[in-house]
Scaffold this motif. Sequence first.
Motif, PDB file in Angstrom:
ATOM      1  N   GLY A  43      41.280  69.593  36.121  1.00  8.03           N
ATOM      2  CA  GLY A  43      41.915  68.616  36.994  1.00  8.03           C
ATOM      3  C   GLY A  43      41.140  67.317  36.911  1.00  8.03           C
ATOM      4  N   GLY A  44      41.647  66.275  37.590  1.00  2.00           N
ATOM      5  CA  GLY A  44      40.911  65.012  37.611  1.00  2.00           C
ATOM      6  C   GLY A  44      41.192  64.073  36.467  1.00  2.00           C
ATOM      7  N   TYR A  45      42.218  64.370  35.656  1.00  2.00           N
ATOM      8  CA  TYR A  45      42.528  63.537  34.481  1.00  2.00           C
ATOM      9  C   TYR A  45      42.645  62.062  34.864  1.00  2.00           C
ATOM     10  N   PHE A  55      45.837  60.158  41.446  1.00  2.00           N
ATOM     11  CA  PHE A  55      46.108  61.435  40.788  1.00  2.00           C
ATOM     12  C   PHE A  55      44.816  62.122  40.367  1.00  2.00           C
ATOM     13  N   SER A  56      43.875  61.365  39.832  1.00  2.00           N
ATOM     14  CA  SER A  56      42.604  61.957  39.409  1.00  2.00           C
ATOM     15  C   SER A  56      41.874  62.587  40.588  1.00  2.00           C
ATOM     16  N   ARG A  57      41.759  61.859  41.677  1.00  2.00           N
ATOM     17  CA  ARG A  57      41.037  62.386  42.845  1.00  2.00           C
ATOM     18  C   ARG A  57      41.747  63.605  43.436  1.00  2.00           C
ATOM     19  N   ASN A  58      43.068  63.492  43.582  1.00  2.00           N
ATOM     20  CA  ASN A  58      43.807  64.578  44.224  1.00  2.00           C
ATOM     21  C   ASN A  58      43.927  65.814  43.336  1.00  2.00           C
ATOM     22  N   SER A  59      44.092  65.616  42.037  1.00  2.00           N
ATOM     23  CA  SER A  59      44.176  66.776  41.149  1.00  2.00           C
ATOM     24  C   SER A  59      42.817  67.453  41.007  1.00  2.00           C
ATOM     25  N   PHE A  60      41.745  66.669  41.104  1.00  2.00           N
ATOM     26  CA  PHE A  60      40.406  67.267  41.078  1.00  2.00           C
ATOM     27  C   PHE A  60      40.191  68.107  42.341  1.00  2.00           C
ATOM     28  N   ILE A 213      43.859  76.880  33.762  1.00  2.00           N
ATOM     29  CA  ILE A 213      44.784  76.281  34.723  1.00  2.00           C
ATOM     30  C   ILE A 213      44.665  74.766  34.564  1.00  2.00           C
ATOM     31  N   ASP A 214      45.703  74.173  34.010  1.00  5.45           N
ATOM     32  CA  ASP A 214      45.662  72.776  33.563  1.00  5.45           C
ATOM     33  C   ASP A 214      46.579  71.935  34.455  1.00  5.45           C
ATOM     34  N   ILE A 215      45.992  71.056  35.269  1.00  3.47           N
ATOM     35  CA  ILE A 215      46.750  70.251  36.234  1.00  3.47           C
ATOM     36  C   ILE A 215      47.109  68.910  35.611  1.00  3.47           C
ATOM     37  N   ASN A 216      48.411  68.618  35.580  1.00  5.71           N
ATOM     38  CA  ASN A 216      48.923  67.443  34.870  1.00  5.71           C
ATOM     39  C   ASN A 216      49.880  66.630  35.730  1.00  5.71           C
ATOM     40  N   SER A 217      50.044  65.382  35.321  1.00  9.19           N
ATOM     41  CA  SER A 217      51.095  64.543  35.888  1.00  9.19           C
ATOM     42  C   SER A 217      52.452  65.043  35.398  1.00  9.19           C
ATOM     43  N   LEU A 218      53.473  64.879  36.221  1.00 11.69           N
ATOM     44  CA  LEU A 218      54.822  65.278  35.826  1.00 11.69           C
ATOM     45  C   LEU A 218      55.265  64.577  34.549  1.00 11.69           C
ATOM     46  N   ALA A 249      51.282  62.182  42.290  1.00 10.74           N
ATOM     47  CA  ALA A 249      49.955  61.616  42.542  1.00 10.74           C
ATOM     48  C   ALA A 249      49.270  62.245  43.748  1.00 10.74           C
ATOM     49  N   GLU A 250      50.041  62.724  44.713  1.00 10.20           N
ATOM     50  CA  GLU A 250      49.448  63.318  45.906  1.00 10.20           C
ATOM     51  C   GLU A 250      49.077  64.792  45.717  1.00 10.20           C
ATOM     52  N   CYS A 251      49.682  65.440  44.731  1.00 12.31           N
ATOM     53  CA  CYS A 251      49.403  66.854  44.425  1.00 12.31           C
ATOM     54  C   CYS A 251      49.644  67.776  45.626  1.00 12.31           C
ATOM     55  N   THR A 252      50.636  67.441  46.442  1.00  8.85           N
ATOM     56  CA  THR A 252      50.901  68.248  47.630  1.00  8.85           C
ATOM     57  C   THR A 252      51.781  69.459  47.344  1.00  8.85           C
TER      58      THR A 252
END
Length: 264
Positions: A43-45, A55-60, A213-218, A249-252
Amino acid sequence: MSLTTLHTSTSTSTAATEAAAARVAPLLETVSRTSRSAVLVAGGYFDTAAGIGAFSRNSFALGLETGRAARRLHRGNKVVYDVIVNDLGMSCSTDVCTVPAPGSPAPEALDLAPLDAAAAAAGVAYSVTRERTLRNRAARAMKPALRAPELDPPFAREGDEILFRSRTYAKVLAGVVKDDHVVPRCPLIVAEYFARYFARLRAFPDCARRHVIDINSLADRDKVTKGAEIYLRTQGTPEEEIVLVFADAECTDPIALPYTAQDF
């Protein structure tokens, strides 16, 4: 502090914990609760040109929550964290992208202060993987394309294009041959970071399964799905799984899509 205030504070904390658990549960549905697993959470890309944004902060933060939950599933689970950084000086959200010419300046130092603070608060360490390094590794791996027009399936060379014969997409451009070098495109770069990740997880031989587990932007769904297919079909093993997570961006409300080699 009054009893009422304490009760309210405790209730709020409990509600937040339950909400976090509900958010990450779909990301871990395929992780065993009865045997040890090795899990890498990415996460954190962020793009160095834009810096660390929402997005970086929230995905991290989502990645840290996921790692904590993975440890709770089984006390023997091994969890590591990584951040992918786009330091190529371009947008790499499509197959067609322009890579800086060979001999371009060395990558600059990264300001990781927000991620460092979050990791320190969680009591964990994380690594950083630069896309520039992945591009160079992927280019070296495709050097045979410079010497022979015929490549081993599922790759094929058509003129100056190196194509991947996908079972999901009509056409996947893996790279382009230019003069005496190969310029990897996004799916091949993504496949390279999955290869790097699973190589790290093999350092835990006592774990029966390996999960990335790879967290990405849509917006990056196509390129990472293509990269996952390339890795799983060319290098993946039955013990390995990629969970592609897509979020705003919010990763909610993240969406989790698990893949193994059997899915392609």
